[in-house]
Design a protein around this motif. Structure first.
Motif, PDB file in Angstrom:
ATOM      1  N   VAL A 111       0.935  -1.244  -0.019  1.00 33.34           N
ATOM      2  CA  VAL A 111      -0.150   0.025   0.038  1.00 33.34           C
ATOM      3  C   VAL A 111       0.984   1.114   0.080  1.00 33.34           C
ATOM      4  O   VAL A 111       1.540   1.525   1.022  1.00 33.34           O
ATOM      5  N   SER A 112       0.916   1.684  -1.081  1.00 39.15           N
ATOM      6  CA  SER A 112       1.992   2.917  -1.207  1.00 39.15           C
ATOM      7  C   SER A 112       0.857   4.379  -1.185  1.00 39.15           C
ATOM      8  O   SER A 112      -0.292   4.318  -1.562  1.00 39.15           O
ATOM      9  N   MET A 113       1.508   5.375  -0.638  1.00 43.76           N
ATOM     10  CA  MET A 113       0.969   6.634  -0.229  1.00 43.76           C
ATOM     11  C   MET A 113       1.038   7.480  -1.749  1.00 43.76           C
ATOM     12  O   MET A 113       1.930   7.553  -2.083  1.00 43.76           O
ATOM     13  N   ALA A 114      -0.019   7.732  -2.206  1.00 40.69           N
ATOM     14  CA  ALA A 114       0.050   8.692  -3.259  1.00 40.69           C
ATOM     15  C   ALA A 114       0.385   9.903  -3.055  1.00 40.69           C
ATOM     16  O   ALA A 114       0.110  10.481  -1.864  1.00 40.69           O
ATOM     17  N   ASP A 115       1.321  10.644  -4.012  1.00 37.70           N
ATOM     18  CA  ASP A 115       1.715  11.855  -3.724  1.00 37.70           C
ATOM     19  C   ASP A 115       1.365  12.806  -4.942  1.00 37.70           C
ATOM     20  O   ASP A 115       0.969  12.496  -5.918  1.00 37.70           O
ATOM     21  N   ILE A 147       3.598   0.419   2.749  1.00 37.42           N
ATOM     22  CA  ILE A 147       3.415  -0.270   3.729  1.00 37.42           C
ATOM     23  C   ILE A 147       3.171  -1.857   2.995  1.00 37.42           C
ATOM     24  O   ILE A 147       2.509  -1.880   2.038  1.00 37.42           O
ATOM     25  N   GLU A 148       4.230  -2.679   3.606  1.00 39.89           N
ATOM     26  CA  GLU A 148       4.224  -3.971   3.040  1.00 39.89           C
ATOM     27  C   GLU A 148       3.411  -5.029   3.694  1.00 39.89           C
ATOM     28  O   GLU A 148       3.707  -5.150   5.038  1.00 39.89           O
ATOM     29  N   CYS A 149       2.457  -5.745   3.232  1.00 38.98           N
ATOM     30  CA  CYS A 149       1.566  -6.369   3.921  1.00 38.98           C
ATOM     31  C   CYS A 149       1.386  -7.887   3.328  1.00 38.98           C
ATOM     32  O   CYS A 149       1.544  -8.249   2.375  1.00 38.98           O
ATOM     33  N   ASN A 205       6.141  -4.815   7.149  1.00 39.49           N
ATOM     34  CA  ASN A 205       7.350  -3.383   7.034  1.00 39.49           C
ATOM     35  C   ASN A 205       6.763  -2.279   6.459  1.00 39.49           C
ATOM     36  O   ASN A 205       5.811  -2.082   5.886  1.00 39.49           O
ATOM     37  N   VAL A 206       7.389  -1.091   6.929  1.00 39.79           N
ATOM     38  CA  VAL A 206       6.847   0.163   6.103  1.00 39.79           C
ATOM     39  C   VAL A 206       8.239   0.778   5.679  1.00 39.79           C
ATOM     40  O   VAL A 206       9.213   0.595   6.278  1.00 39.79           O
ATOM     41  N   SER A 207       8.441   0.917   4.482  1.00 40.01           N
ATOM     42  CA  SER A 207       9.480   1.304   3.665  1.00 40.01           C
ATOM     43  C   SER A 207       9.458   2.965   3.170  1.00 40.01           C
ATOM     44  O   SER A 207       8.412   3.219   2.673  1.00 40.01           O
ATOM     45  N   ALA A 208      10.591   3.662   3.124  1.00 39.75           N
ATOM     46  CA  ALA A 208      10.264   4.843   2.758  1.00 39.75           C
ATOM     47  C   ALA A 208      11.621   5.286   1.979  1.00 39.75           C
ATOM     48  O   ALA A 208      12.931   5.014   2.462  1.00 39.75           O
TER      49      ALA A 208
END
Length: 187
Positions: free
Chosen positions: A66-70, A117-119, A137-140
């Motif tokens: 789940v990526s955050m749209a920007d 967010i990796e699920c 995991n959460v990656s940035a």
């Protein structure tokens, strides 16, 4: 005086999530999902109808991101929400997205979207469209980190969905400090 609108799925902010998963051939697909949020400390809940190719992919692989749209990718993020992967097999590429396989789950990270967010799939109910994933995991990307090593919303520039006016809005302005500003009233 308040104006009543009746029962509507309206709340602010409403995040714009880009949900991605691989199909049986390892081809990534993504969709735009505006109805979702954190469910528990280690869970995310999404409202996704069973007709979506991305949902079929998640049910097959039991993993998704789940990526955050920007703001930098509004057109691509909107595109994956208005075009069906069932009808357009090259949807991911046509959006201009590229992917890297997550180190933690069998799902694609979208290279262009710097936070994800990796699920792992916990459950899905096709009647209610309720999907729950365990956050592994959460990656940035480092380009959105501040001097403190944490995600800087001003660099990420995430967007939210305005369900009342069908607009995208940007988040980023700091207006207060959580768990601190209210202390003045705690006397």
């Amino acid at each position: 005086m308040r104006k009543n609108f009746g029962a509507k799925p309206w709340c602010y902010p409403q995040p714009v999530f880009i949900v991605a998963a691989y199909d049986d051939n390892g081809t990534p697909n993504a969709m735009n999902a505006a109805w979702g949020g954190i469910h528990y400390d280690d869970r995310i809940a999404l409202c996704l109808s069973a007709e979506h190719k991305t949902v079929a992919n998640i049910l097959a692989t039991h993993a998704f991101t789940v990526s955050m749209a920007d703001t930098a990718h509004i057109a691509a993020c909107d595109y994956v929400g208005i075009v069906s992967g069932n009808k357009e097999p090259e949807k991911f590429a046509k959006a201009g997205f590229h992917s890297t396989r997550s180190e933690f789950v069998n799902a694609p990270l979208i290279d262009e979207l710097p936070m994800a967010i990796e699920c792992e799939l916990i459950s899905y109910d096709s009647e209610s469209c309720h999907m729950v994933g365990r956050i592994i995991n959460v990656s940035a990307d480092e380009r959105i980190l501040g001097a403190n090593g944490k995600i800087d919303p001003a660099k990420l520039r995430p967007i939210t969905f305005d369900p009342v006016n069908n607009d995208y809005l940007v988040i980023g302005e700091k207006v207060g400090k959580a768990f601190k500003d209210g202390m003045v009233l705690k006397k």
